[in-house]
Motif scaffolding. Structure first.
Motif, mmCIF file in Angstrom:
data_model
loop_
_atom_site.group_PDB
_atom_site.id
_atom_site.type_symbol
_atom_site.label_atom_id
_atom_site.label_comp_id
_atom_site.label_asym_id
_atom_site.label_seq_id
_atom_site.Cartn_x
_atom_site.Cartn_y
_atom_site.Cartn_z
ATOM 1 N N LYS A 1 3.132 9.979 -9.491
ATOM 2 C CA LYS A 1 2.402 10.195 -10.732
ATOM 3 C C LYS A 1 1.663 11.533 -10.712
ATOM 4 C CE LYS A 1 1.663 5.358 -12.021
ATOM 5 N NZ LYS A 1 0.667 4.295 -12.207
ATOM 6 N N LYS A 2 1.036 11.839 -9.550
ATOM 7 C CA LYS A 2 0.329 13.116 -9.440
ATOM 8 C C LYS A 2 1.292 14.289 -9.588
ATOM 9 C CE LYS A 2 -3.543 11.605 -6.562
ATOM 10 N NZ LYS A 2 -4.180 11.715 -5.227
ATOM 11 N N LYS B 1 2.288 1.711 -3.383
ATOM 12 C CA LYS B 1 1.272 2.206 -4.307
ATOM 13 C C LYS B 1 0.975 3.682 -4.073
ATOM 14 C CE LYS B 1 -1.062 -2.216 -5.094
ATOM 15 N NZ LYS B 1 -2.299 -2.987 -4.887
ATOM 16 N N ASP B 2 0.866 4.080 -2.784
ATOM 17 C CA ASP B 2 0.621 5.489 -2.472
ATOM 18 C C ASP B 2 1.757 6.379 -2.977
ATOM 19 O OD1 ASP B 2 -1.770 4.859 -1.240
ATOM 20 O OD2 ASP B 2 -0.828 4.602 0.748
ATOM 21 N N LYS B 3 2.988 5.889 -2.762
ATOM 22 C CA LYS B 3 4.129 6.662 -3.258
ATOM 23 C C LYS B 3 4.094 6.797 -4.777
ATOM 24 C CE LYS B 3 7.433 5.669 0.451
ATOM 25 N NZ LYS B 3 8.705 5.018 0.793
ATOM 26 N N ASP B 4 3.739 5.665 -5.426
ATOM 27 C CA ASP B 4 3.662 5.712 -6.889
ATOM 28 C C ASP B 4 2.588 6.699 -7.352
ATOM 29 O OD1 ASP B 4 5.678 3.833 -7.107
ATOM 30 O OD2 ASP B 4 4.277 2.129 -7.102
ATOM 31 N N LYS B 5 1.441 6.652 -6.650
ATOM 32 C CA LYS B 5 0.363 7.578 -7.003
ATOM 33 C C LYS B 5 0.795 9.026 -6.806
ATOM 34 C CE LYS B 5 -3.570 4.519 -6.088
ATOM 35 N NZ LYS B 5 -4.746 4.270 -5.219
ATOM 36 N N LYS B 6 1.460 9.278 -5.660
ATOM 37 C CA LYS B 6 1.924 10.646 -5.394
ATOM 38 C C LYS B 6 2.928 11.097 -6.445
ATOM 39 C CE LYS B 6 1.230 10.659 -0.387
ATOM 40 N NZ LYS B 6 1.892 10.688 0.943
ATOM 41 N N HIS C 1 0.825 -1.209 0.000
ATOM 42 C CA HIS C 1 0.000 0.000 0.000
ATOM 43 C C HIS C 1 0.859 1.258 0.000
ATOM 44 C CE1 HIS C 1 -3.940 -1.779 0.173
ATOM 45 N NE2 HIS C 1 -3.632 -2.519 1.250
ATOM 46 N N SER D 1 2.248 14.559 -13.144
ATOM 47 C CA SER D 1 1.150 15.127 -13.940
ATOM 48 C C SER D 1 1.007 16.624 -13.689
ATOM 49 C CB SER D 1 -0.157 14.405 -13.604
ATOM 50 O OG SER D 1 -0.487 14.601 -12.243
#
Length: 617
Positions: A102-103, A95-100, A92, A106
């Motif tokens: 990516k954000k 995944k959170d780090k990856d999402k951050k 988790h 972006s």
């Protein structure tokens, strides 16, 4: 016996070793094997029955072992669950780090895109797309009446905004017998579309057609967005007082006096509006609108009271008797089928095209340069050249017709001029009996050597008029003498001469214009000297800057080039702001220059009039 004893001894030793934890089974078996005799076979052990106590102990030990195993299994499960939970948490977190990440990526991409879009917008605004610039910097809606008339001219010479004229023309032709006039509101999108077209000067009569609702809505929107009322903020209170006056007979006189104090553009706009409203009221049978109902609808956009609008509508025909609602004919374009045929029509069209050309030049000088504007400029210039050529053909045809008449009269003119020249020679030979003042008179002598016969043939009328003015005789005897006044230094003629006033006025105007020319030349020379000084200062400052830059290292310059400049968005906003302000200031400068030129003209005319009064004219 000895075997039994030996075995017992061995058992004791094994028990001791077991108690001490040093069991050596392999060694004992080896010893036993060595001790045994090979001849005798091994005897089986005696079977012993287990007691109940040993069974209970075994069962208890088995139960304990089972319980221990169950506990171990549970512990293993718990440990596995804990490990799984930890792994899940790690997943988790990843995944959170990856999402951050990516954000953030972006966001960075969006920021880069925004910067690129802003740069492209700035380039477009500076190069081609001046629709928004025009709408912001020189709109027609939301400005004073004088500015609106300057920015959207009627090229037939009427000082009225083009929006108002188009709407009134359309309503006069199609809306007077329509019940929807000034009652139905148009769609907002359509209204904004036409507003943008007029602000950008892009409305085409062929493609962008009006209807009754949009024409009424545009007219009301223009009147609503005026910064001050049509009657001006200074005079509207006095108009309201006159409208509430109890004596009706004095209202018309006071209203006419107030109308004379209004600016020219506001007065023309008011006259066209009131005459249009009067024609709407005259068609009450069809549109069912009288003065009261129309005043209720139109008094809010006109920013005046209901009573005042009704009183103005009552006196409208007598207040503006000379004004007529003439339909506007725009200048011809390349899509129009033919050029005008008669010389008068060609002259009118030339005036329209020249006013349109002046408007395009003023807008392009203010910075509103687009491809459409450039194409329109070339088109207007081409049409002007075609019209001038056609006008020259008409003039040539007239001149060819008049050549025959002129040639018949040449002989009579030559004979008359010769007789006049001989008479003047005789007067020159006569002695002068006047004072020394008239001996110094500047007389223009006309002889056969000074004027060739060709020039006499080309300009017979000019020679006649010139010879009428010029004479050497003193002013007491004749009235056609031209002499130099010593006090004023002007060429004078006797006061009884019909062209005395024109000659004097032209000379006075010439003196004033020469004085103005000298003033302008002095200013130009002073400004050139200032420009030279400023150029020298700039050169010195540039040298100092280059010397300072040479001392800096190349690494710092490279870092500055690679690193993005901070605050680029603010810088672009500031640049846009100053570009708009510069455009507005250039417009104001041109307007002020025109006003100064007109005021100087008026001053020269007044000075000439004052000088003419000194000569008792």
């Amino acid at each position: 016996m000895w075997k039994k004893n030996f075995l017992a001894y061995m058992r004791l030793t094994e028990q001791k070793e077991a108690s001490q934890g040093k069991l050596k089974t392999k060694v004992t078996t080896a010893k036993v094997i060595t001790i045994r005799s090979p001849s005798k076979s091994k005897k089986s052990k005696t079977f012993k029955f287990t007691s109940s106590k040993s069974k209970d102990k075994r069962e208890k030990s088995r139960d304990k072992e089972k319980l221990d195993k169950a506990d171990d299994r549970q512990k293993d499960k718990i440990d596995k669950d804990k490990h799984l939970d930890k792994d899940k948490e790690k997943d988790h977190k990843k995944k959170d780090k990856d999402k951050k990440d990516k954000k953030e990526k972006s966001k960075d991409k969006e920021k880069d895109k925004d910067r690129k879009d802003k740069k492209e917008k700035v380039k477009q605004q500076s190069s081609i797309n001046s629709e928004e610039v025009l709408e912001l910097c020189s709109p027609v809606f939301g400005v004073s009446v004088s500015l609106a008339t300057e920015r959207s001219r009627c090229h037939d010479g009427l000082d009225l905004p083009l929006v108002v004229r188009d709407c009134i023309d359309y309503l006069q032709e199609y809306g007077l017998k329509n019940e929807q006039i000034y009652r139905v509101e148009p769609a907002k999108t359509r209204l904004q579309h036409f507003k943008r077209l007029y602000n950008n000067r892009e409305r085409l009569t062929e493609s962008d057609e009006l209807d009754v609702a949009t024409a009424c809505g545009l007219l009301k929107l223009f009147l609503k967005e005026l910064p001050e009322p049509v009657l001006t903020t200074y005079l509207i209170t006095r108009f309201e007082e006159v409208a509430s006056h109890p004596k009706v007979t004095k209202q018309q006189e006071e209203i006419t006096l107030l109308l004379e104090q209004m600016p020219k553009c506001n007065k023309i706009l008011l006259s066209w509006l009131l005459l249009h409203f009067d024609s709407v009221i005259q068609h009450e049978k069809y549109n069912k609108l009288n003065a009261q109902s129309l005043a209720m609808l139109l008094s809010p956009p006109l920013q005046m009271s209901h009573r005042l609008l009704v009183t103005l509508l009552c006196y409208c025909p007598t207040l503006f008797p000379d004004v007529q609602l003439v339909k506007y004919v725009p200048p011809i374009t390349s899509s129009s089928p033919k050029l005008p045929d008669t010389p008068d029509e060609i002259q009118k069209e030339l005036c329209k095209q020249e006013s349109l050309l002046n408007q395009i030049h003023s807008e392009m000088n203010a910075g509103y340069v687009t491809k459409k504007r450039e194409e329109q400029l070339w088109e207007v210039q081409r049409i002007i050249t075609q019209l001038k050529r056609k006008l020259k053909t008409f003039e040539r045809g007239k001149s060819e017709k008049s050549i025959d008449e002129v040639e018949t009269n040449d002989d009579a003119v030559d004979s008359a001029s010769r007789s006049q020249n001989t008479e003047k020679k005789a007067t020159l030979n006569k002695p002068d009996g006047d004072s020394a003042k008239f001996q110094k008179v500047v007389a223009l002598e006309i002889t056969d050597n000074s004027i060739s016969p060709k020039s006499n043939k080309d300009m017979p009328d000019v020679n006649k008029k010139f010879e009428e003015y010029v004479s050497v005789a003193p002013p007491n005897n004749t009235t056609d003498v031209m002499y130099m006044d010593e006090d004023t230094g002007l060429l004078m003629v006797s006061k009884s001469h019909p062209d005395y006033a024109t000659l004097l006025r032209l000379q006075l105007e010439n003196q004033e214009l020469l004085a103005w020319k000298s003033q302008l030349q002095a200013r130009i020379s002073a400004e050139r000297a200032e420009m030279l000084q400023l150029k020298q200062l700039l050169q010195q400052q540039m040298k100092n800057k280059t010397a300072a830059v040479a001392t800096t290292t190349t690494n710092s310059t490279q870092d500055n080039v690679i690193s993005p400049a901070p605050g680029t968005e603010d810088y672009e906003r500031i640049v846009e702001h100053f570009m708009r302000e510069n455009a507005l200031l250039e417009n104001k400068k041109l307007m002020l220059a025109k006003e100064i030129f007109e005021e100087n003209k008026q001053c020269i005319a007044l000075q000439v009039e004052l000088a003419m009064q000194k000569f008792s004219i």
